[in-house]
Scaffold this motif. Structure first.
Motif, PDB file in Angstrom:
ATOM      1  N   ASN A  96       0.804  -1.224   0.000  1.00 38.56           N
ATOM      2  CA  ASN A  96       0.000   0.000   0.000  1.00 38.56           C
ATOM      3  C   ASN A  96       0.838   1.276   0.000  1.00 38.56           C
ATOM      4  OD1 ASN A  96       0.981   0.222   2.603  1.00 38.56           O
ATOM      5  ND2 ASN A  96      -0.930  -0.385   3.593  1.00 38.56           N
ATOM      6  N   THR A  97       2.178   1.150  -0.082  1.00 38.57           N
ATOM      7  CA  THR A  97       3.027   2.342  -0.032  1.00 38.57           C
ATOM      8  C   THR A  97       3.330   2.911  -1.411  1.00 38.57           C
ATOM      9  OG1 THR A  97       4.992   0.922  -0.019  1.00 38.57           O
ATOM     10  CG2 THR A  97       4.111   1.645   2.119  1.00 38.57           C
ATOM     11  N   ARG A  98       2.875   2.246  -2.478  1.00 41.54           N
ATOM     12  CA  ARG A  98       3.148   2.733  -3.830  1.00 41.54           C
ATOM     13  C   ARG A  98       2.157   3.837  -4.194  1.00 41.54           C
ATOM     14  NH1 ARG A  98       8.151   0.868  -3.997  1.00 41.54           N
ATOM     15  NH2 ARG A  98       8.315  -1.402  -4.200  1.00 41.54           N
ATOM     16  N   TYR A  99       2.595   4.764  -5.032  1.00 39.59           N
ATOM     17  CA  TYR A  99       1.699   5.856  -5.423  1.00 39.59           C
ATOM     18  C   TYR A  99       2.126   6.414  -6.776  1.00 39.59           C
ATOM     19  CZ  TYR A  99       5.553   8.481  -3.229  1.00 39.59           C
ATOM     20  OH  TYR A  99       6.784   8.962  -2.860  1.00 39.59           O
TER      21      TYR A  99
ATOM     22  N   ASN B 294     -12.878  -2.165   1.962  1.00 40.63           N
ATOM     23  CA  ASN B 294     -12.669  -0.717   2.032  1.00 40.63           C
ATOM     24  C   ASN B 294     -11.239  -0.369   1.653  1.00 40.63           C
ATOM     25  OD1 ASN B 294     -15.286  -0.123   2.850  1.00 40.63           O
ATOM     26  ND2 ASN B 294     -14.776  -0.291   5.035  1.00 40.63           N
ATOM     27  N   ARG B 295     -11.096   0.690   0.864  1.00 40.79           N
ATOM     28  CA  ARG B 295      -9.781   1.255   0.564  1.00 40.79           C
ATOM     29  C   ARG B 295      -9.789   2.735   0.964  1.00 40.79           C
ATOM     30  NH1 ARG B 295     -10.887  -3.736  -1.997  1.00 40.79           N
ATOM     31  NH2 ARG B 295      -8.926  -4.617  -2.790  1.00 40.79           N
TER      32      ARG B 295
ATOM     33  N   VAL C 233     -10.297   9.778   1.474  1.00 41.45           N
ATOM     34  CA  VAL C 233     -11.648   9.226   1.462  1.00 41.45           C
ATOM     35  C   VAL C 233     -11.545   7.707   1.573  1.00 41.45           C
ATOM     36  CG1 VAL C 233     -11.799   9.014  -1.061  1.00 41.45           C
ATOM     37  CG2 VAL C 233     -13.883   9.256   0.295  1.00 41.45           C
ATOM     38  N   THR C 234     -12.455   7.115   2.326  1.00 39.22           N
ATOM     39  CA  THR C 234     -12.531   5.659   2.441  1.00 39.22           C
ATOM     40  C   THR C 234     -13.792   5.192   1.730  1.00 39.22           C
ATOM     41  OG1 THR C 234     -11.365   5.675   4.569  1.00 39.22           O
ATOM     42  CG2 THR C 234     -12.663   3.712   4.029  1.00 39.22           C
TER      43      THR C 234
ATOM     44  N   SER D 133      -4.439   1.064   4.835  1.00 37.33           N
ATOM     45  CA  SER D 133      -5.430   0.524   3.902  1.00 37.33           C
ATOM     46  C   SER D 133      -4.936  -0.778   3.277  1.00 37.33           C
ATOM     47  CB  SER D 133      -5.714   1.548   2.800  1.00 37.33           C
ATOM     48  OG  SER D 133      -6.599   1.021   1.839  1.00 37.33           O
ATOM     49  N   ILE D 134      -5.879  -1.672   2.936  1.00 38.26           N
ATOM     50  CA  ILE D 134      -5.499  -2.821   2.130  1.00 38.26           C
ATOM     51  C   ILE D 134      -5.242  -2.340   0.714  1.00 38.26           C
ATOM     52  CG2 ILE D 134      -6.836  -4.429   3.528  1.00 38.26           C
ATOM     53  CD1 ILE D 134      -8.925  -4.445   1.262  1.00 38.26           C
TER      54      ILE D 134
END
Length: 757
Positions: A456-459, A482-483, A498-499, A529-530
């Motif tokens: 989840n650390t990639r962007y 949920n993300r 936002v989730t 987040s997953i």
């Protein structure tokens, strides 16, 4: 974090320093003034910037291409070293004052209640030697702010980094044209190391290397300054170093910059907040050759607007062409930037070090709001409301001032509050153009090979050329759940989050993020987040652009990968324009002044009708006993009556006058009731007369003389009276005319008329 090497100081201290008299912040015995032979002087610091460190520390500046370098896209990372080669310590400390906006607080916790990151005001200590005595004075010297990326306080506006082109006609690099620049940086000032330890960093005016033994007051300051929120500094013969791997240690190279020879210029204390022995050696410049930008012959010119190109009437937008050597705009301008206020299509031919190219047209439109609307006023009576109107179709807003002011109403008509006098109101027409929708990025993950990714650390990294709203993105989830999706800025601060529940498979996720203009924004998942979202590992071709709006420039893991979020839907802000305001006047006319005559204050019920005269003429009388312009006491009847005169002028405003009269029983009735028969002898008379009356039985009796206008000019109280009355009277100085003599018998009045001639 900066690594401190203070454990070496004892090893590096020269032998002669241990044998001489001490020179410390509390003992000036061994301290030396800059002027030979003086023993009373300020010991000023002298902060310099090391050109050698800029060119060589950590192997010198590191250049990155515009795409494929992740967070370093379009950057030159640099290192800065700022030695103190003066005679005094460079010391700054807290003033115990914190600033939030325009408010200053003396308590940090109170300041935190008003803003998340208050600025701390600081002072500089200036040490003073007077013989063996050391003292110090203080002076205001700017501020420092907590830096979340480094985790400690930074002195604000400490250094700037710029990339410049050389001007052979000007020997001062600080005046050369700027190609790219970094933000003004705040440093945590500290004794990072000594001049001997960092050999080559400290140099005199002749560029000779200085080591510890070259400083008469070496070590003044203690050599122990660190990133304290209370006191920071650089001791004599020490340097502070910020290496290129730290946050904000970079220059932003604009897209389209050509490969070639440039200069990197580093300036410390550009605002001269601090007092030093020499203010002219606070900069350095080194040559630097760009090799990862636009090659010769592949130059592509572009135009970047400063904001929306859909302009309200009277507004302007600045169009800036890609950096070059010369510029030829379609409107004849020859500068890199032009200020545009009129609609049209604009292009620029840019000649650069790596070729010449003409930009694609950029179209500027203007709204139809240059002319104020036409309003229609109204004339009303004072203290009533007026209805104002405006011609034409559209949305109109009404205000109480020509500029600014308060919004009073919306619509083509406006009803004012009751008006005490003539008042101006102001109306403007509003024109709203909905923001444009566009899409950016690959439509799906079908561009190449990929897989569902669990980290989840990639962007993704992107630039926003202007403010816009990121409405939604397309995702492909390996599992439902949920993300939490985050918008972050270049320093990784969360701007929006936002989730959303994301089903397994392909779906569109609503975001509604307000994206500010800026570079190197990040779109990714929160650390809690997953993930399990599809990402590409092949077929990726950065950048993905929407001209003058946004550009996805890379990913955190490099140019080979595209992470999670496809087919971004972007929407620019609605353009809301307003015309100049028209003045619409509501005239409030005062009510006319009216009065009337002919009505006495008292009548008997058997008195004849009287004629009433209104002023101005043409009004209407009303009230008991009124018919037309006459008042008949017998019709009005016994009692107190109010007679009203109403006059309406040509503007429709009414003026009203009122008078009150009293009708009593006529004389024969009272006379019969009490057997009272007053008589005046003679009547008419010439000023002398006799009044007679008879009263059967005891009664409360008083006498009044009244003019025909109701004015009482004489009264006499007889108390309890019975029998016959006969008395002579003299009119004295009373005017000749008609009078009434009125007897009041137990509250019932009987009146007889007399004539004084």
């Amino acid at each position: 974090m900066k690594i401190r090497f203070t454990f070496l100081l004892g090893l590096l201290l020269p032998f002669w320093a241990a044998a001489q008299s001490p020179c410390t912040t509390t003992n000036a015995t061994g301290c030396v003034c800059a002027q030979n032979g003086q023993t009373n002087c300020d010991l000023l610091p002298d902060i310099t910037v090391s050109a050698w460190a800029l060119a060589n520390y950590m192997a010198g500046p590191t250049e990155y291409p515009q795409t494929g370098a992740g967070v370093n896209n379009g950057r030159i990372r640099v290192s800065g070293s700022t030695p103190n080669i003066g005679y005094g310590s460079f010391t700054v400390g807290s003033l115990n004052q914190w600033v939030c906006g325009t408010d200053t607080f003396t308590d940090y916790n109170t300041a935190l209640l008003n803003c998340t990151n208050p600025t701390q005001l600081i002072q500089q200590k200036i040490y003073h030697k007077n013989g063996n005595t050391m003292s110090f004075s203080t002076r205001y010297a700017g501020s420092m702010t907590y830096h979340p990326g480094h985790g400690h306080m930074h002195v604000d506006d400490w250094a700037t980094f710029t990339l410049r082109t050389e001007d052979l006609n000007d020997p001062n690099p600080l005046n050369w044209p700027i190609v790219g620049e970094g933000a003004k940086l705040g440093f945590c000032l500290m004794d990072y190391g000594t001049c001997t330890q960092y050999n080559g960093h400290c140099r005199d005016a002749q560029n000779n290397i200085m080591v510890n033994g070259d400083f008469p007051n070496w070590g003044l300051g203690g050599g122990q300054y660190n990133c304290s929120p209370v006191e920071q500094g650089i001791s004599v013969g020490h340097t502070d170093i910020y290496s290129e791997n730290l946050d904000l240690m970079w220059i932003n190279v604009p897209p389209g910059t050509c490969n070639g020879d440039y200069w990197i210029v580093l300036e410390v204390d550009p605002n001269n907040n601090f007092l030093e022995a020499n203010e002219t050696n606070n900069w350095c410049a080194i040559p630097f050759t760009l090799t990862q930008q636009v090659p010769n012959g592949q130059f592509v010119a572009d135009v970047t607007p400063s904001g929306s190109t859909n302009l309200c009437a009277g507004d302007a937008v600045t169009l800036t062409a890609t950096q070059g050597v010369s510029y030829a705009w379609s409107n004849g301008a020859t500068t890199q930037s032009i200020n545009v206020t009129t609609a049209g299509s604009y292009t620029c031919t840019v000649t650069s070090q790596c070729g010449t190219d003409a930009t694609s047209p950029i179209v500027v439109t203007t709204s139809n709001t240059a002319t104020a609307p036409t309003g229609t006023g109204a004339t009303v009576c004072q203290n009533t409301s007026a209805t104002l109107s405006v011609n034409g179709a559209g949305t109109f807003e009404w205000y109480d001032a020509l500029t600014g002011g308060n919004l009073l109403g919306v619509g083509s008509t406006f009803t004012t509050p009751p008006l005490a006098g003539t008042t101006d109101f102001y109306v403007e027409r509003i024109e709203t153009t909905p923001g444009a929708l566009s899409n950016i990025g690959p439509a799906t993950g079908a561009i190449g090979a990929g897989a569902y990714h669990q980290t989840n650390t990639r962007y993704l990294i992107f630039d926003a050329a202007t403010d816009f709203t990121l409405n939604s993105v397309w995702v492909d989830a390996g599992s439902a759940g949920n993300r939490t999706i985050e918008l972050r800025d270049a320093s990784n601060a969360v701007l929006a989050s936002v989730t959303q529940f994301v089903p397994a498979g392909q779906s569109r996720v609503s975001l509604g993020f307000s994206v500010p203009m800026g570079s190197n924004h990040r779109l990714g998942l929160s650390t809690g987040s997953i993930a399990d979202l599809y990402r590409n590992s092949a077929g990726v071709v950065y950048p993905y652009n929407v001209a003058n709006l946004a550009s996805i420039t890379g990913s955190e893991a490099g140019a080979q990968y595209y992470y999670f979020f496809y087919d971004w839907e972007l929407q620019t802000a609605d353009m809301v324009c307003s015309t100049p305001r028209a003045t619409v006047t509501a005239i409030a006319t005062p009510a006319p002044t009216v009065n009337f005559t002919g009505l006495a204050s008292n009548y008997f019920s058997n008195d004849p009708a009287v004629t009433l005269v209104g002023n101005p003429a043409g009004g209407t009388f009303s009230g008991p006993g009124v018919s037309g312009n006459t008042f008949n006491p017998s019709v009005a009847g016994v009692g107190t009556h109010t007679i009203t005169y109403t006059y309406t002028d040509i503007t429709g405003c009414e003026g009203i006058a009122t008078m009150t009269t009293t009708v009593d029983l006529f004389s024969s009735v009272v006379g019969a009731m009490f057997n009272v028969m007053p008589a005046v002898l003679p009547n008419p008379h010439g000023g002398q007369y006799t009044l007679t009356f008879d009263i059967a039985g005891e009664h409360e009796v008083s006498l009044s003389m009244i003019t025909v206008t109701g004015q009482v000019v004489m009264t006499q109280d007889f108390g309890i009276y019975s029998g016959s009355f006969r008395q002579s009277f003299d009119m004295g100085k009373l005017a000749r005319g008609v009078y009434f003599l009125e007897l009041d018998v137990d509250g019932q009045k009987v009146r007889t008329k007399m004539v004084y001639q």
